[in-house]
Design an enzyme around this catalytic site. Sequence first.
Site, PDB file in Angstrom:
ATOM      1  N   ASP A 255      45.389  41.061  42.259  1.00 26.51           N
ATOM      2  CA  ASP A 255      44.859  42.141  41.295  1.00 26.51           C
ATOM      3  C   ASP A 255      43.310  41.757  41.086  1.00 26.51           C
ATOM      4  O   ASP A 255      42.785  40.896  41.535  1.00 26.51           O
ATOM      5  CB  ASP A 255      45.723  42.015  40.189  1.00 26.51           C
ATOM      6  CG  ASP A 255      45.319  43.216  39.210  1.00 26.51           C
ATOM      7  OD1 ASP A 255      45.049  44.405  39.619  1.00 26.51           O
ATOM      8  OD2 ASP A 255      45.219  43.009  37.957  1.00 26.51           O
TER       9      ASP A 255
ATOM     10  N   TYR B  29      38.548  47.790  39.547  1.00 25.64           N
ATOM     11  CA  TYR B  29      38.666  48.368  40.883  1.00 25.64           C
ATOM     12  C   TYR B  29      38.669  49.938  40.701  1.00 25.64           C
ATOM     13  O   TYR B  29      38.373  50.783  41.620  1.00 25.64           O
ATOM     14  CB  TYR B  29      39.947  47.945  41.549  1.00 25.64           C
ATOM     15  CG  TYR B  29      39.968  46.539  42.172  1.00 25.64           C
ATOM     16  CD1 TYR B  29      38.943  45.654  42.363  1.00 25.64           C
ATOM     17  CD2 TYR B  29      41.175  46.205  42.921  1.00 25.64           C
ATOM     18  CE1 TYR B  29      38.851  44.656  42.988  1.00 25.64           C
ATOM     19  CE2 TYR B  29      41.004  45.025  43.889  1.00 25.64           C
ATOM     20  CZ  TYR B  29      39.823  44.181  43.642  1.00 25.64           C
ATOM     21  OH  TYR B  29      40.131  42.982  44.420  1.00 25.64           O
TER      22      TYR B  29
ATOM     23  N   CYS C 110      48.560  45.748  42.231  1.00 22.89           N
ATOM     24  CA  CYS C 110      47.337  46.465  41.851  1.00 22.89           C
ATOM     25  C   CYS C 110      47.485  47.727  42.378  1.00 22.89           C
ATOM     26  O   CYS C 110      47.390  48.142  43.477  1.00 22.89           O
ATOM     27  CB  CYS C 110      46.020  45.967  42.215  1.00 22.89           C
ATOM     28  SG  CYS C 110      44.396  47.029  41.727  1.00 22.89           S
TER      29      CYS C 110
ATOM     30  N   CYS D 280      49.335  51.531  36.455  1.00 27.21           N
ATOM     31  CA  CYS D 280      48.185  50.528  36.748  1.00 27.21           C
ATOM     32  C   CYS D 280      48.797  49.442  36.135  1.00 27.21           C
ATOM     33  O   CYS D 280      49.323  49.342  34.973  1.00 27.21           O
ATOM     34  CB  CYS D 280      47.042  50.934  35.835  1.00 27.21           C
ATOM     35  SG  CYS D 280      45.749  49.590  35.587  1.00 27.21           S
TER      36      CYS D 280
ATOM     37  N   HIS E 241      47.690  47.010  34.594  1.00 28.41           N
ATOM     38  CA  HIS E 241      47.383  46.621  33.191  1.00 28.41           C
ATOM     39  C   HIS E 241      48.262  46.966  32.278  1.00 28.41           C
ATOM     40  O   HIS E 241      48.141  46.682  31.098  1.00 28.41           O
ATOM     41  CB  HIS E 241      46.012  46.719  33.019  1.00 28.41           C
ATOM     42  CG  HIS E 241      44.870  45.912  33.865  1.00 28.41           C
ATOM     43  ND1 HIS E 241      44.866  45.817  35.165  1.00 28.41           N
ATOM     44  CD2 HIS E 241      43.977  45.043  33.020  1.00 28.41           C
ATOM     45  CE1 HIS E 241      43.598  44.802  35.384  1.00 28.41           C
ATOM     46  NE2 HIS E 241      43.207  44.317  34.176  1.00 28.41           N
TER      47      HIS E 241
HETATM   48  N1  DGL Z   1      45.286  46.430  37.533  1.00 25.02           N
HETATM   49  C1  DGL Z   1      44.796  47.473  38.518  1.00 25.02           C
HETATM   50  C2  DGL Z   1      45.802  48.522  38.837  1.00 25.02           C
HETATM   51  O1  DGL Z   1      46.697  48.560  38.918  1.00 25.02           O
HETATM   52  C3  DGL Z   1      43.339  47.742  38.276  1.00 25.02           C
HETATM   53  C4  DGL Z   1      42.612  48.111  37.123  1.00 25.02           C
HETATM   54  C5  DGL Z   1      41.165  48.235  37.548  1.00 25.02           C
HETATM   55  O2  DGL Z   1      40.518  46.991  38.119  1.00 25.02           O
HETATM   56  O3  DGL Z   1      40.688  49.070  37.197  1.00 25.02           O
HETATM   57  O4  DGL Z   1      45.262  49.829  39.254  1.00 25.02           O
END
Ligand code: DGL
Length: 278
Positions: free
Chosen positions: A17, A49, A80, A194, A196
């Site tokens: 991730d 990302y 991710c 996401c 997060h």
């Molecule tokens: N945790 C990530 C996702 O699932 C990325 C968050 C990021 O880096 O912007 O997209």
Amino acid sequence: MTRASEGGLARPIGFIDSGVGGLTVLHECLVSLPGEDFLYLGDSDYFPYGTKTVDELRERVGIVTSFLLERGVKMLVVACNSATATAGEEIARIAAGAGVPVVTVIGPESEIAATITETGRVGVLATPATVSSGAYRAALDRLGRPLTVTEVAAPDLAPLIQEGSPFDEGVMDMVRSYCEPLKRAEIDTLVLGCTHYPLVAPMLQRLLGRDVRLVTAGHAIAAAVQRTLAADGSLSTERQEGDYRFLVTGDLDSFVEVGTRFLQLPLAGRIESVSVER
Ligand code: DGL
């Protein structure tokens, strides 16, 4: 004592991730597969990302994938959504070259959402990279159920979680603005697109109301990992607790602090600073 503290990781399951978000997926795997060893790569130096271009992400994620494969992982979990949405094929190609199976997000939570929605009105909250890739729309379309999909890009949400900022009124207002189009669309199911975002699930639930079901990938990913390893004959038969370790490209202290809070397991002493360059 864990096996690893006696003599190093067995062939671990690798996770990728951009930061702490993938810990939500790692957590489910730690619970479902306690005898396995895990190696988590947080590419926090390259975070976020979700606001990078497809070309930038393909290149970076390709490098990170190769790096983790060189550490001898027996399987790769792409924890991710932004990486899966933009570089999924690239990851699959590189991992296939090393004979390592890959499990990714997006497909599993799309299936859950399409199964549990009653009204067929599904929301997706994700990073700009994921939304503009069209990956969720394609995954939901493939399931063959007529759905009305409302996608919302949330450029500032993952950075806020990654920084470990306090959730003050300003944060609530920002998240409220991301929720408005979802409320207008009267969704009954929201995919947290996401990794997060499960870390702020209580806030989202409060703003959207009890009737909206939040869908996350973790559980389904853990089941997919288990199935894939079993089919491969490489599921650990260990009864003793396995180990988990971290490789981090950015600042270690903040990763330990925020990661420990979210994973609710100690990270200190299990973390290595790495520089991942081609
Ligand atoms: N945790 C990530 C996702 O699932 C990325 C968050 C990021 O880096 O912007 O997209």
